[in-house]
Design a protein around this motif. Structure first.
Motif, PDB file in Angstrom:
ATOM      1  N   GLN A 118       0.823  -1.181  -0.032  1.00 10.69           N
ATOM      2  CA  GLN A 118      -0.231   0.026  -0.075  1.00 10.69           C
ATOM      3  C   GLN A 118       0.721   1.363  -0.109  1.00 10.69           C
ATOM      4  OE1 GLN A 118      -2.695   0.285   3.417  1.00 10.69           O
ATOM      5  NE2 GLN A 118      -4.008   1.656   2.208  1.00 10.69           N
ATOM      6  N   ILE A 119       0.512   2.335  -0.728  1.00 14.43           N
ATOM      7  CA  ILE A 119       1.573   3.418  -1.007  1.00 14.43           C
ATOM      8  C   ILE A 119       0.518   4.597  -0.938  1.00 14.43           C
ATOM      9  CG2 ILE A 119       3.255   4.672  -2.503  1.00 14.43           C
ATOM     10  CD1 ILE A 119       3.745   1.912  -3.698  1.00 14.43           C
ATOM     11  N   HIS A 120       1.085   5.547  -0.141  1.00 17.30           N
ATOM     12  CA  HIS A 120       0.088   6.631   0.145  1.00 17.30           C
ATOM     13  C   HIS A 120       0.370   7.696  -0.967  1.00 17.30           C
ATOM     14  CE1 HIS A 120      -1.405  10.557   1.957  1.00 17.30           C
ATOM     15  NE2 HIS A 120      -2.402   9.684   2.627  1.00 17.30           N
ATOM     16  N   PRO A 121      -0.425   8.640  -1.521  1.00 19.20           N
ATOM     17  CA  PRO A 121      -0.072   9.594  -2.502  1.00 19.20           C
ATOM     18  C   PRO A 121       1.030  10.585  -2.031  1.00 19.20           C
ATOM     19  CG  PRO A 121      -2.516   9.592  -2.258  1.00 19.20           C
ATOM     20  CD  PRO A 121      -1.916   8.604  -1.126  1.00 19.20           C
ATOM     21  N   HIS A 148      -0.227   0.185 -10.558  1.00 21.10           N
ATOM     22  CA  HIS A 148      -0.267   0.314  -9.249  1.00 21.10           C
ATOM     23  C   HIS A 148       0.545   1.748  -9.168  1.00 21.10           C
ATOM     24  CE1 HIS A 148      -0.722  -0.297  -5.012  1.00 21.10           C
ATOM     25  NE2 HIS A 148       0.521  -0.604  -4.825  1.00 21.10           N
ATOM     26  N   THR A 152      -1.407   5.235  -7.464  1.00 21.96           N
ATOM     27  CA  THR A 152      -1.047   5.697  -6.366  1.00 21.96           C
ATOM     28  C   THR A 152      -1.100   7.241  -6.174  1.00 21.96           C
ATOM     29  OG1 THR A 152       1.184   5.786  -6.189  1.00 21.96           O
ATOM     30  CG2 THR A 152       0.008   3.519  -5.488  1.00 21.96           C
TER      31      THR A 152
END
Length: 516
Positions: A118-121, A148, A152
């Motif tokens: 999971q990668i945050h903006p 992906h 993000t």
């Protein structure tokens, strides 16, 4: 600036290792440390999560070295190995062992979509998956990883080249490539950064010096050169105090038809503003009053026909002729064009309908003087060289055409390219404001005016394209993209010349508050 090919970069690496007596691992350490230095200078220890994605080849090795330096300097780093194959490069394996010495856990091994993090903006992605040596299809789950990344909306920094992008091919799909916010390119930028179909894969780029052998860098001839201020500055020929107009040639602009006299007006103004000593215009009779009023510096010759060119006659010996702007392709004009070509002895710059006439009557190509300059827009280029599959095919066809007919072709675009046989010169000036009626006519005039002064046609083309774009870059500061018109390019051309000699402004340190 030279743009080295993939094969040349490999050769440079090899020679550097031999001559500097270092290992390939040490060269990798040096290169990746430069990336770390670039990031560290800008981040100054900020604890933004950094996701470093490493392939299993040498680009992945660069990523591992970078991750190790980021970790030892206290950054918030998560490292991943994109395990798309069982094969690993030697230097990847060495640095895979080294990163374990600075972290308690091995990098996360990714084998499928189930492993996507999971990668945050607001996070940072470092793309070190594939480099310039990519020689295999990208597997589907890795393509999905690229998607992906993009989904993000995180800042994405690519190492050397966006992963999946090859140096000499256009991707089949835009999902096959990482879309980088920024690319740090080793040794030189890549040609794909400047082509319409591939430039979108990196918003910005910067070259990092990794200390390759200087003799190799200076002695190696490249098929592509990037043209900026410091490439054109040595081209400029200053004027002597006692010079006079007779020393700077006589440009003749031939073109125009009823309703299109503006084209020759713009071209002739461009020629004189670029430095031609004298400028004459040959146009239909309907253009006489217009040109004499709009451009009193020009001398005017007219056809006997009121609306089109039917018989090109003049009593001067021009240094160079710019022909075709606004001329139309009436049969009588084509015949006049052919008759002129059979007797012409001057240098030629051919644009617009001049190119369309040649495309209609390819036998005229045999009448072109060597190093004639052709300045087509995209549709005119297609009529001239034939349809192309993609940008690389276009360059291939343009080079083949140039070599066969011994002409210079200017491929207009965001990075206008000048082609002479197998050599390509990529311009760095210009902006979307140039997408306006008449800007091509001005370019024809500028190149004509430079040839008039004694610049050889290739140098005049490279220099003219640069000045044309730089003038627009200066003008756009006052007018914006939408309101920039072709006349502004001429108006600001003098400032483009002057700008070549301006030094970058030295940044002043901020004033410190102090107690009295």
């Amino acid at each position: 600036m030279k743009i080295f090919s993939r094969e040349q970069i490999y050769e440079g690496d090899k020679l550097t290792i031999e001559r500097q007596q270092i290992s390939s691992t040490e060269l990798m350490e040096r290169a990746a440390t430069q990336i770390f230095n670039w990031m560290h200078l800008r981040m100054q220890g900020a604890q933004v999560p950094i996701h470093v994605f490493c392939g299993i080849g040498n680009n992945g090795g660069d990523g591992l070295v970078l991750a190790r330096h980021l970790i030892t300097h206290g950054y918030n780093v998560k490292t991943y190995v994109v395990n798309y194959s069982d094969k690993r490069s030697k230097d990847f394996l060495i640095n895979y062992d080294r990163i374990k010495t600075v972290t308690k856990a091995w990098p996360t091994l990714m084998k499928s979509e189930a492993d996507f993090p999971q990668i945050h903006p607001d996070d940072i992605i470092v793309d070190a998956i594939f480099g310039i040596g990519l020689n295999r299809p990208v597997v589907d789950w890795v393509k999905n990883l690229f998607r992906h990344f993009r989904a993000t909306k995180a800042f994405t920094l690519s190492v050397d080249i966006p992963s999946g992008l090859r140096t000499d091919e256009v991707p089949e799909s835009h999902d096959d490539v990482v879309w980088a916010s920024y690319t740090l390119s080793f040794v030189s930028p890549k040609l794909v950064f400047f082509l319409p179909q591939t430039a979108k894969y990196t918003v910005q780029w910067e070259v990092l010096d990794i200390g390759l052998d200087q003799e190799f860098l200076s002695a190696t001839e490249t098929a592509v050169e990037l043209i900026g201020k410091y490439e054109v500055l040595p081209i400029y020929v200053p004027r002597d105090k006692f010079s006079h107009k007779g020393q700077f040639g006589h440009s003749l602009i031939i073109g125009g038809s009823y309703g299109k006299i503006g084209a020759v007006t713009l071209a002739s103004k461009g020629a004189l503003s670029a430095g031609a000593g004298l400028v004459s215009v040959f146009t239909p009779k309907c253009g006489y009053n217009i040109i004499q009023t709009a451009f009193p510096e020009a001398m005017v010759y007219t056809d006997t026909n009121e609306e089109i060119i039917t018989d090109i006659k003049f009593d001067i010996v021009p240094t160079v002729v710019g022909i075709g702007v606004g001329a139309g392709t009436d049969v009588k004009t084509i015949n006049a064009f052919e008759a002129f070509m059979k007797h012409n002895k001057a240098h030629l710059v051919i644009d617009a309908d001049g190119i369309n006439i040649i495309s209609k009557k390819k036998a005229l190509l045999k009448l072109l003087p060597e190093n004639t300059v052709l300045t087509p827009h995209p549709k005119e280029l297609g009529r001239l060289i034939g349809a192309w599959k993609d940008d690389f095919d276009k360059l291939h066809k343009a080079k083949a055409f140039s070599k066969k007919h011994k002409v210079i072709i200017i491929i207009k675009g965001a990075n206008t390219m000048t082609v002479l046989e197998d050599k390509l010169y990529v311009n760095t000036t210009g902006n979307p404001g140039l997408s306006t009626a008449g800007s091509g006519d001005v370019l024809t005039g500028i190149i004509t005016g430079l040839i008039s002064q004694g610049y050889n046609p290739l140098v005049a083309s490279i220099f003219g394209v640069y000045l044309h774009g730089k003038s627009a870059d200066i003008a756009v500061e006052d007018y914006g993209y939408q309101s920039l018109i072709a006349s502004h390019i001429i108006q600001y051309l003098g400032k483009a010349f002057i700008d070549m000699f301006k030094q970058p402004e030295e940044q002043q340190p901020p004033e410190e508050d102090g107690e009295e």
